[in-house]
Design a protein around this motif. Structure first.
Motif, PDB file in Angstrom:
ATOM      1  N   THR A  35      -7.161 -17.635   7.639  1.00 38.80           N
ATOM      2  CA  THR A  35      -7.117 -16.416   8.446  1.00 38.80           C
ATOM      3  C   THR A  35      -7.090 -15.215   7.500  1.00 38.80           C
ATOM      4  N   VAL A  36      -7.962 -14.253   7.751  1.00 38.22           N
ATOM      5  CA  VAL A  36      -8.034 -13.039   6.943  1.00 38.22           C
ATOM      6  C   VAL A  36      -7.566 -11.864   7.790  1.00 38.22           C
ATOM      7  N   LEU A  37      -6.630 -11.077   7.265  1.00 39.01           N
ATOM      8  CA  LEU A  37      -6.118  -9.888   7.936  1.00 39.01           C
ATOM      9  C   LEU A  37      -6.616  -8.655   7.187  1.00 39.01           C
ATOM     10  N   GLU A  38      -7.320  -7.768   7.871  1.00 39.38           N
ATOM     11  CA  GLU A  38      -7.905  -6.583   7.243  1.00 39.38           C
ATOM     12  C   GLU A  38      -7.403  -5.328   7.952  1.00 39.38           C
ATOM     13  N   ALA A  39      -6.934  -4.356   7.173  1.00 39.69           N
ATOM     14  CA  ALA A  39      -6.372  -3.128   7.740  1.00 39.69           C
ATOM     15  C   ALA A  39      -7.429  -2.269   8.420  1.00 39.69           C
ATOM     16  N   GLY A  40      -8.627  -2.234   7.863  1.00 43.26           N
ATOM     17  CA  GLY A  40      -9.684  -1.387   8.407  1.00 43.26           C
ATOM     18  C   GLY A  40     -10.563  -2.124   9.386  1.00 43.26           C
ATOM     19  N   ARG A  41     -11.625  -1.436   9.833  1.00 44.92           N
ATOM     20  CA  ARG A  41     -12.460  -2.020  10.862  1.00 44.92           C
ATOM     21  C   ARG A  41     -13.687  -2.696  10.272  1.00 44.92           C
ATOM     22  N   ALA A 232     -13.447 -19.818   9.264  1.00 40.53           N
ATOM     23  CA  ALA A 232     -12.351 -18.875   9.041  1.00 40.53           C
ATOM     24  C   ALA A 232     -12.269 -17.866  10.182  1.00 40.53           C
ATOM     25  N   THR A 233     -11.075 -17.342  10.395  1.00 36.75           N
ATOM     26  CA  THR A 233     -10.843 -16.274  11.374  1.00 36.75           C
ATOM     27  C   THR A 233     -10.591 -14.975  10.620  1.00 36.75           C
ATOM     28  N   VAL A 234     -11.358 -13.938  10.948  1.00 38.57           N
ATOM     29  CA  VAL A 234     -11.207 -12.634  10.301  1.00 38.57           C
ATOM     30  C   VAL A 234     -10.796 -11.635  11.371  1.00 38.57           C
ATOM     31  N   ILE A 235      -9.643 -11.023  11.200  1.00 42.37           N
ATOM     32  CA  ILE A 235      -9.109 -10.080  12.176  1.00 42.37           C
ATOM     33  C   ILE A 235      -9.090  -8.693  11.536  1.00 42.37           C
ATOM     34  N   ASP A 236      -9.797  -7.755  12.135  1.00 41.65           N
ATOM     35  CA  ASP A 236      -9.865  -6.406  11.577  1.00 41.65           C
ATOM     36  C   ASP A 236      -8.893  -5.473  12.295  1.00 41.65           C
ATOM     37  N   ARG A 237      -8.676  -4.310  11.689  1.00 48.00           N
ATOM     38  CA  ARG A 237      -7.793  -3.255  12.214  1.00 48.00           C
ATOM     39  C   ARG A 237      -6.376  -3.775  12.476  1.00 48.00           C
ATOM     40  N   VAL A 238      -5.867  -4.547  11.511  1.00 42.74           N
ATOM     41  CA  VAL A 238      -4.505  -5.081  11.637  1.00 42.74           C
ATOM     42  C   VAL A 238      -3.760  -4.891  10.310  1.00 42.74           C
ATOM     43  N   PRO A 239      -3.330  -3.665  10.006  1.00 42.33           N
ATOM     44  CA  PRO A 239      -2.613  -3.438   8.757  1.00 42.33           C
ATOM     45  C   PRO A 239      -1.333  -4.255   8.681  1.00 42.33           C
ATOM     46  N   VAL A 240      -1.166  -4.970   7.578  1.00 42.99           N
ATOM     47  CA  VAL A 240       0.048  -5.770   7.381  1.00 42.99           C
ATOM     48  C   VAL A 240       1.185  -4.826   7.005  1.00 42.99           C
ATOM     49  N   GLN A 241       2.283  -4.944   7.730  1.00 44.13           N
ATOM     50  CA  GLN A 241       3.438  -4.060   7.541  1.00 44.13           C
ATOM     51  C   GLN A 241       4.418  -4.583   6.499  1.00 44.13           C
ATOM     52  N   ARG A 242       4.569  -5.904   6.456  1.00 40.07           N
ATOM     53  CA  ARG A 242       5.510  -6.501   5.509  1.00 40.07           C
ATOM     54  C   ARG A 242       5.283  -8.010   5.477  1.00 40.07           C
ATOM     55  N   LEU A 243       5.796  -8.632   4.448  1.00 43.66           N
ATOM     56  CA  LEU A 243       5.846 -10.088   4.340  1.00 43.66           C
ATOM     57  C   LEU A 243       7.285 -10.529   4.547  1.00 43.66           C
ATOM     58  N   GLU A 244       7.443 -11.697   5.153  1.00 45.52           N
ATOM     59  CA  GLU A 244       8.782 -12.244   5.365  1.00 45.52           C
ATOM     60  C   GLU A 244       8.929 -13.541   4.583  1.00 45.52           C
ATOM     61  N   VAL A 255       3.504  -9.891   8.695  1.00 44.93           N
ATOM     62  CA  VAL A 255       3.715  -9.165   9.948  1.00 44.93           C
ATOM     63  C   VAL A 255       2.703  -8.029  10.021  1.00 44.93           C
ATOM     64  N   TYR A 256       1.887  -8.026  11.073  1.00 48.47           N
ATOM     65  CA  TYR A 256       0.844  -7.005  11.192  1.00 48.47           C
ATOM     66  C   TYR A 256       0.899  -6.336  12.553  1.00 48.47           C
ATOM     67  N   VAL A 257       0.214  -5.192  12.656  1.00 45.65           N
ATOM     68  CA  VAL A 257       0.197  -4.410  13.889  1.00 45.65           C
ATOM     69  C   VAL A 257      -1.245  -4.254  14.360  1.00 45.65           C
ATOM     70  N   THR A 258      -1.490  -4.454  15.641  1.00 47.97           N
ATOM     71  CA  THR A 258      -2.812  -4.290  16.229  1.00 47.97           C
ATOM     72  C   THR A 258      -3.017  -2.837  16.660  1.00 47.97           C
ATOM     73  N   PRO A 259      -4.241  -2.441  16.999  1.00 47.06           N
ATOM     74  CA  PRO A 259      -4.485  -1.038  17.378  1.00 47.06           C
ATOM     75  C   PRO A 259      -3.658  -0.560  18.568  1.00 47.06           C
ATOM     76  N   ASP A 260      -3.240  -1.459  19.448  1.00 45.32           N
ATOM     77  CA  ASP A 260      -2.432  -1.033  20.590  1.00 45.32           C
ATOM     78  C   ASP A 260      -0.941  -0.982  20.270  1.00 45.32           C
ATOM     79  N   GLY A 261      -0.584  -1.221  18.998  1.00 43.81           N
ATOM     80  CA  GLY A 261       0.812  -1.128  18.579  1.00 43.81           C
ATOM     81  C   GLY A 261       1.593  -2.414  18.669  1.00 43.81           C
ATOM     82  N   THR A 262       0.951  -3.510  19.080  1.00 44.61           N
ATOM     83  CA  THR A 262       1.650  -4.798  19.175  1.00 44.61           C
ATOM     84  C   THR A 262       1.856  -5.399  17.786  1.00 44.61           C
ATOM     85  N   GLU A 263       3.064  -5.883  17.530  1.00 45.94           N
ATOM     86  CA  GLU A 263       3.380  -6.498  16.243  1.00 45.94           C
ATOM     87  C   GLU A 263       3.286  -8.010  16.360  1.00 45.94           C
ATOM     88  N   HIS A 264       2.630  -8.637  15.373  1.00 48.24           N
ATOM     89  CA  HIS A 264       2.456 -10.091  15.351  1.00 48.24           C
ATOM     90  C   HIS A 264       2.898 -10.645  14.001  1.00 48.24           C
TER      91      HIS A 264
END
Length: 545
Positions: A35-41, A232-244, A255-264
């Motif tokens: 899974t790839v998490l990308e902050a931009g679009r 692979a799964t690539v998810i864009d516009r999900v800036p990672v806020q922190r690692l746990e 831990v990342y945030v989606t454009p609607d403000g939901t934290e995952h």
């Protein structure tokens, strides 16, 4: 787009630039769940011709890659201003969406610490990275000439594609350099000189920076698409806020945030940080908790430290004859003669006169570039002018065609005080402290820039150029926007962040694939070394998985 986390993945990669794309592609191709998490679009390839037009039309350029604003804010609390957003792209493909595309290998002396200066050695050698360099050249698709650079490190076999021929202005430089005993040679480029890997050859738009509309120049979307094709799964516009972390001090989730403000929370067995030399240390510092008050992977205190870049040195002017400026949008000739021997003298072959004296001072390696895009382009002149028809044609003819210039890079030594830290006084769109770039040059950088300028002036004088400008220590010189060194590699956990396998000393399932692991900067454009290190990282991860 569905932006919920995937079921527990084998690998979570943070960042979809060249390093993250290569890691994801290789591991997904080997059957691992990535899974790839990308902050931009994700940018649409079909928009690139419109982006090209936007980039050259006066008054409408803006930033075609949408950098800026609260999301991308930063601070400069060091001795010098570092204009960070000039070069960054947050999006699938990263900075390769607008890079120049030059891909040289670093020299054995860079890794061994054998330059006549105070640069330390890396914990790996050139030979350790040599097979990964070859693999990276095949992956990116590099056009080059293997035999014409006498200063290049040893390699096995030719480049994947033939090199690009010298430009017309290269031929002018070649004559002047021959008189001075300076050797010109070709430049390996990650752009297609012929059809390669499903992409067509370069058609010469000439807008390589900021956008290649044809796709002939490599960008990391190539390997993102390969990774997705392999599952692979690539998810864009999900800036990672922190690692746990968990009770065993392993990374448990990003831990990342989606454009609607939901934290995952994205869980995985292994995590790879591939978000560049600024955002990686920032994320590690943002992940501070009760057990890690100084941030993750930071028991050494080196996270964010040793920030380095390459400094640009250049000079140019005009000739009394045609130079065909801007006919080629990228560099086709260089000289690495002063890379391992920056203090070497220059003597005129005809007169025997010493033009640049030998020096025993400590310098950074010097890479000389012969610029094909000196001066304004005819399109730029026409679009910025007020005239039409024949008057506009006369203006173009008067202002275009005889400009000529040289450039070059010199690297910074790693300095503890040059760093990326957090500025709690300024926050981004999610309330996080922004990165603070604390940057300074030092005497060796200033000496090296001046040395490069002296060589450049000697060549331009030999050409008979009317020198109009010089980018030097007094003005014009600045960063090449090659962020390096903020999570350095080493064998001593008390002095470094990752080991030679690119794995954190502190967290057994955290790896870093980035120029942030560079121990020294050298003076070569870093992307090929980033790619080689990413492939090395993927190989080690594959062994553990």
């Amino acid at each position: 787009m569905q932006r919920a986390p995937t079921d527990r993945a084998d690998v979570c990669v943070v960042g979809a630039g060249p390093a993250g794309a290569l890691v994801a592609s290789r591991l997904a191709s080997d059957g691992h769940d990535v899974t790839v998490l990308e902050a931009g679009r994700r940018f649409d390839f079909e928009d690139r011709q419109d982006q090209m037009e936007q980039s050259i039309r006066p008054g409408e350029r803006g930033d075609i890659w949408e950098m800026g604003g609260e999301r991308d804010d930063y601070s400069n609390n060091g001795n010098r201003t570092y204009p960070l957003n000039v070069s960054r792209v947050k999006g699938v493909g990263g900075s390769t969406l607008h890079w120049q595309g030059m891909v040289m290998r670093m020299h054995p002396a860079d890794f061994a610490g054998d330059h006549d200066n105070d640069d330390p050695a890396w914990p790996i050698s050139y030979d350790d990275l040599r097979p990964y360099y070859a693999e990276a050249e095949r992956a990116l698709g590099v056009a080059g000439v293997a035999e014409d650079n006498p200063f290049a490190p040893a390699r096995d076999g030719p480049y994947p594609m033939p090199g690009f021929p010298p430009s017309y202005s290269d031929s002018l430089f070649a004559e002047a350099c021959a008189n001075l005993g300076i050797t010109l040679h070709s430049v390996p480029n990650a752009r297609n000189s012929e059809s390669y890997d499903g992409r067509g050859q370069c058609v010469g738009y000439g807008t390589c920076q900021p956008v290649c509309p044809s796709g002939a120049k490599y960008d990391a979307t190539v390997h993102i698409e390969d990774a997705e094709a392999a599952g692979a799964t690539v998810i864009d516009r999900v800036p990672v806020q922190r690692l746990e972390t968990d009770a065993d001090d392993r990374i448990s989730a990003a831990v990342y945030v989606t454009p609607d403000g939901t934290e995952h929370r994205q869980e995985a067995r292994e995590f790879v940080l591939a978000a560049g030399g600024v955002e990686i240390p920032r994320l590690l510092l943002l992940s501070a908790d009760e057990d890690h008050p100084d941030g993750l992977a930071n028991s050494s205190g080196a996270v964010g430290r040793y920030f380095m870049d390459h400094l640009f040195a250049g000079s140019g002017g005009t000739l009394d004859r045609e130079t065909r400026q801007n006919h080629v949008g990228f560099i086709t000739s260089e000289s690495h003669q002063f890379y391992d021997d920056p203090g070497g003298a220059i003597q005129h072959a005809g007169t025997g006169e010493t033009v640049v004296a030998e020096s025993d001072d400590a310098y950074s390696p010097i890479k000389l570039e012969f610029l094909n895009y000196a001066g304004p382009s005819p399109v730029e002149i026409a679009l910025n002018g007020d005239d039409w028809g024949d008057p506009m044609l006369d203006e173009v003819r008067d202002a275009y065609g005889n400009s000529i210039a040289m450039g070059g890079l010199v690297g910074q030594p790693p300095r503890w005080e040059n760093r990326v830290t957090l500025d709690p006084r300024v926050t981004d769109d999610h309330g996080n402290p922004v990165p603070d770039i604390r940057w300074s040059w030092g005497d060796r950088v200033r000496r090296s820039i001046s040395r490069a300028n002296a060589i450049q002036h000697a060549v331009l004088d030999e050409l008979g150029a009317d020198i109009a400008w010089t980018a030097n220590v007094d003005g014009g010189s600045g960063p090449a926007y090659h962020h390096m060194g903020t999570t350095r590699m080493g064998t001593d956990p008390d002095e470094s962040v990752v080991n030679p396998q690119l794995r954190s000393h502190d967290h057994s399932n955290l790896s870093i694939a980035s120029s942030s692991v560079f121990v020294t900067a050298g003076s070569m454009n870093p992307t090929l070394t980033i790619a080689a290190l990413a492939l090395k990282c993927a190989a080690h991860l594959g062994e553990r998985l």
